[in-house]
Enzyme design. Structure first.
Site, PDB file in Angstrom:
ATOM      1  N   HIS A 114       0.609  -0.814   0.301  1.00  0.00           N
ATOM      2  CA  HIS A 114      -0.076  -0.294  -0.323  1.00  0.00           C
ATOM      3  C   HIS A 114       1.041   1.498   0.152  1.00  0.00           C
ATOM      4  O   HIS A 114       2.404   1.005   0.251  1.00  0.00           O
ATOM      5  CB  HIS A 114      -0.919   0.238   1.069  1.00  0.00           C
ATOM      6  CG  HIS A 114      -0.521   0.475   2.622  1.00  0.00           C
ATOM      7  ND1 HIS A 114       0.473  -0.566   2.840  1.00  0.00           N
ATOM      8  CD2 HIS A 114      -0.233   1.334   3.643  1.00  0.00           C
ATOM      9  CE1 HIS A 114       0.795  -0.213   4.523  1.00  0.00           C
ATOM     10  NE2 HIS A 114      -0.378   0.551   4.553  1.00  0.00           N
ATOM     11  N   HIS A 127      -7.560  -1.315   5.764  1.00  0.00           N
ATOM     12  CA  HIS A 127      -6.659  -0.378   6.127  1.00  0.00           C
ATOM     13  C   HIS A 127      -7.625   0.692   5.821  1.00  0.00           C
ATOM     14  O   HIS A 127      -8.352   1.133   4.764  1.00  0.00           O
ATOM     15  CB  HIS A 127      -5.340  -0.571   6.146  1.00  0.00           C
ATOM     16  CG  HIS A 127      -3.984  -0.084   6.672  1.00  0.00           C
ATOM     17  ND1 HIS A 127      -4.318   0.446   7.822  1.00  0.00           N
ATOM     18  CD2 HIS A 127      -3.182   0.884   6.256  1.00  0.00           C
ATOM     19  CE1 HIS A 127      -3.160   0.714   8.411  1.00  0.00           C
ATOM     20  NE2 HIS A 127      -1.978   1.052   7.047  1.00  0.00           N
ATOM     21  N   ASP A 137       5.904   4.177   4.941  1.00  0.00           N
ATOM     22  CA  ASP A 137       7.098   3.361   5.105  1.00  0.00           C
ATOM     23  C   ASP A 137       7.073   1.920   4.509  1.00  0.00           C
ATOM     24  O   ASP A 137       7.857   0.912   5.313  1.00  0.00           O
ATOM     25  CB  ASP A 137       6.487   3.076   7.109  1.00  0.00           C
ATOM     26  CG  ASP A 137       5.200   2.967   7.120  1.00  0.00           C
ATOM     27  OD1 ASP A 137       4.118   3.413   6.399  1.00  0.00           O
ATOM     28  OD2 ASP A 137       4.899   1.981   8.527  1.00  0.00           O
ATOM     29  N   HIS A 138       6.167   1.730   4.311  1.00  0.00           N
ATOM     30  CA  HIS A 138       5.650   0.627   2.647  1.00  0.00           C
ATOM     31  C   HIS A 138       6.582   0.933   1.288  1.00  0.00           C
ATOM     32  O   HIS A 138       6.805  -0.449   0.845  1.00  0.00           O
ATOM     33  CB  HIS A 138       4.889  -0.158   2.696  1.00  0.00           C
ATOM     34  CG  HIS A 138       4.070  -0.561   4.515  1.00  0.00           C
ATOM     35  ND1 HIS A 138       4.505  -1.720   4.537  1.00  0.00           N
ATOM     36  CD2 HIS A 138       3.851   0.725   5.516  1.00  0.00           C
ATOM     37  CE1 HIS A 138       4.082  -1.789   5.718  1.00  0.00           C
ATOM     38  NE2 HIS A 138       3.434  -0.358   6.633  1.00  0.00           N
ATOM     39  N   HIS A 190       5.618  -3.927  12.620  1.00  0.00           N
ATOM     40  CA  HIS A 190       4.944  -2.940  12.674  1.00  0.00           C
ATOM     41  C   HIS A 190       4.839  -2.297  13.778  1.00  0.00           C
ATOM     42  O   HIS A 190       4.030  -2.080  13.815  1.00  0.00           O
ATOM     43  CB  HIS A 190       3.559  -3.734  11.483  1.00  0.00           C
ATOM     44  CG  HIS A 190       3.433  -2.093  10.922  1.00  0.00           C
ATOM     45  ND1 HIS A 190       2.843  -1.019  11.036  1.00  0.00           N
ATOM     46  CD2 HIS A 190       3.430  -1.803   9.899  1.00  0.00           C
ATOM     47  CE1 HIS A 190       2.300   0.026  11.297  1.00  0.00           C
ATOM     48  NE2 HIS A 190       3.880  -0.767   9.877  1.00  0.00           N
ATOM     49  N   HIS A 240       1.116   3.961   1.338  1.00  0.00           N
ATOM     50  CA  HIS A 240       1.921   4.259   3.238  1.00  0.00           C
ATOM     51  C   HIS A 240       2.949   4.485   2.836  1.00  0.00           C
ATOM     52  O   HIS A 240       3.752   2.981   2.390  1.00  0.00           O
ATOM     53  CB  HIS A 240       1.061   4.300   4.554  1.00  0.00           C
ATOM     54  CG  HIS A 240      -0.305   4.782   4.663  1.00  0.00           C
ATOM     55  ND1 HIS A 240      -0.998   4.018   5.741  1.00  0.00           N
ATOM     56  CD2 HIS A 240      -0.703   5.242   4.491  1.00  0.00           C
ATOM     57  CE1 HIS A 240      -2.204   4.224   5.556  1.00  0.00           C
ATOM     58  NE2 HIS A 240      -1.456   5.597   4.966  1.00  0.00           N
ATOM     59  N   ASP A 261      -0.996  -4.068   6.276  1.00  0.00           N
ATOM     60  CA  ASP A 261      -1.089  -3.258   7.276  1.00  0.00           C
ATOM     61  C   ASP A 261      -2.827  -3.452   7.335  1.00  0.00           C
ATOM     62  O   ASP A 261      -3.050  -3.084   6.106  1.00  0.00           O
ATOM     63  CB  ASP A 261      -1.183  -1.469   7.342  1.00  0.00           C
ATOM     64  CG  ASP A 261       0.850  -1.824   7.794  1.00  0.00           C
ATOM     65  OD1 ASP A 261       1.424  -2.256   7.925  1.00  0.00           O
ATOM     66  OD2 ASP A 261       0.633  -0.137   7.931  1.00  0.00           O
TER      67      ASP A 261
END
Lengths: 302, 302
Positions: free
Chosen positions: A62, A142, A66-67, A269, A64, A211
């Site tokens: 996805h 999410h 941090d991914h 995570h 976000h 997530d």
């Protein structure tokens, strides 16, 4: 044949306590796949001595940061290294625009072909399939469109019965047929596959659940998995915050692992609020003892 | 009052040998500035125990990824930390679009105000000026529009003469005027500034010369600097490659430092082909002995 996952990053959102944002390497036999690519992934690969050039497919769950904030750096490094093999990136709509904009401002035309495969997060999609394995995506729940990834070995060939190995004086083609489970005739004699061979090793499977808030529907997608990775951003004391932010608690991850009956549950995570991760592990183990922390640098056999 | 630069990253293009892409922290007195922000800068800040929240201004020299791929992660971390102070980003046209696109795909509206200042690389621009210091940009010569940054202290107040300190029984306002260099009357007596105070500490200056081919015109922008950072991507043996890629050699960086007559030259942006950096230092020192390697984590006083 190895089927393993190596953890490169296990922290959520803000890097903290020396922990990095999400990334994992999945190895199926001789094939290496990168799952998510948070900032610093290429440095983590170097740290754990995994050659970055092993990957032909990168899977992003996805958008976000941090991914995926480490993806453009990796793509650029491949270019600077004069990579020639195509690179397949499987991710949500929008990711290709981000990559292309950043290549455009630096006047970069990649040396290699970047092939983008848009993953529709709301569906189950087979992303890659060979005789050895399949990789598919499945929806999770999410704040923005997000999907997990399911890595499945296929049933391999039957194994030659070690008790028979000294009598095995047939041509290669005959042996190959026996290993496929087919009976054969040779020099007028019927050779039964199940006399000369033993059943193949059972295929294994690994699910990366990305997530997600705790989500019952997940079970249908990951049923039968040997190992799953399920996020555990918070402890149960922050369960309300978990719901608001569409994340899970360690206890919820454990409940999912138990419900599926996995051999091993990996949790990760972790919120930056937790310096010490042992309480998260303890909370999960109360529900499901076969839980392990997804510690960076650790390799887990599937 | 401290005027220092801390090296966070000193490698070019591809992270290698444990070295990171370009980033530096410049501290002028109580003010902290971030110069370039390659991938992993926020982790490097944590490693060297510099609180990421110290910065109100971030300066980006150009849009090659090794100079800005860490910016979006830092911007996002500030958001997740619920930063309230505005953040000023000074960089080339195009950078704001990249930031905004990445915020849009994650449905993020920042908690704080991000104020973008487009830097016109081909001009000299005063970017920030206070009573204490000025920060400006100047053109360098690279493959894409690129600028360096010049950090200059201003002349401070005169210092009270320590020999006179026991006689210093005037009101605060009188002392303030004397420190500014103004003579004053008090109780019918003329107080001469140059009797009661000593000259201020000489102001210092630091130039970050970004990525550039060796470029004579640079001298006019950085003349009189105490310390300069000049890239030294290659050694002289690769001088042709330096020209093609619009980078410099260690010898060329040293020639620039010598021509300017700086007190200290820092060299960095080392090619991944060099594991051992000492030969680059030796090459530079042959030309200009006051050269130092910009080693990550090291703090250099200006």
């Amino acid at each position: 044949m190895p089927f393993e996952v190596t953890i490169l990053g296990n922290n959520s959102a803000i890097p903290a306590h020396g922990r990095h944002p999400t990334s994992q390497v999945v190895q199926i036999h001789e094939h290496f796949f990168l799952v998510d690519c948070g900032e610093g992934t290429q440095m983590q690969l170097a740290k754990y001595k995994i050659r970055k050039n092993k990957f032909d497919h990168i899977f992003i769950s996805h958008l976000h940061g941090d991914h995926y904030f480490g993806l453009i750096g990796l793509i650029t490094s491949y270019h600077l290294m004069h990579r020639e093999r195509p690179l397949h990136v499987h991710g949500p709509k929008g990711l290709l625009d981000i990559i292309n904009l950043q290549l455009a401002v630096s006047n970069t035309t990649l040396y290699y072909e970047l092939i983008f495969h848009e993953v529709k997060s709301e569906l189950v999609n087979v992303l890659l399939e060979t005789d050895e394995y399949s990789i598919s995506s499945f929806p999770v729940k999410h704040r923005i469109p997000t999907h997990g990834f399911l890595f499945k070995e296929k049933i391999g060939l039957r194994k030659i019965n070690p008790d028979k190995i000294s009598e095995l004086n047939f041509p290669f083609q005959i042996i190959a047929e026996l290993k496929k489970g087919n009976d054969c005739e040779w020099e007028g004699k019927l050779l039964k596959s199940n006399e000369w061979t033993l059943p193949p090793v059972a295929p294994h499977s690994y699910a990366f659940c990305a997530d997600t808030v705790y989500h019952e529907e997940l079970k249908q997608y990951i049923a039968g998995c040997d190992v799953i990775y399920h996020e555990a951003t918070f402890m149960e004391e922050s369960s309300e915050r978990a719901i608001i932010t569409f994340h899970s608690t360690a206890r919820q991850a454990a409940a999912m692992g138990k419900a599926i009956g996995v051999k091993k549950l990996l949790i990760g995570h972790f919120s930056a609020k937790y310096d010490n991760l042992l309480p998260l592990l303890a909370e999960a183990k109360e529900i499901f003892s076969e839980t392990e922390l997804a510690i960076e640098g650790q390799v887990f056999s599937i």
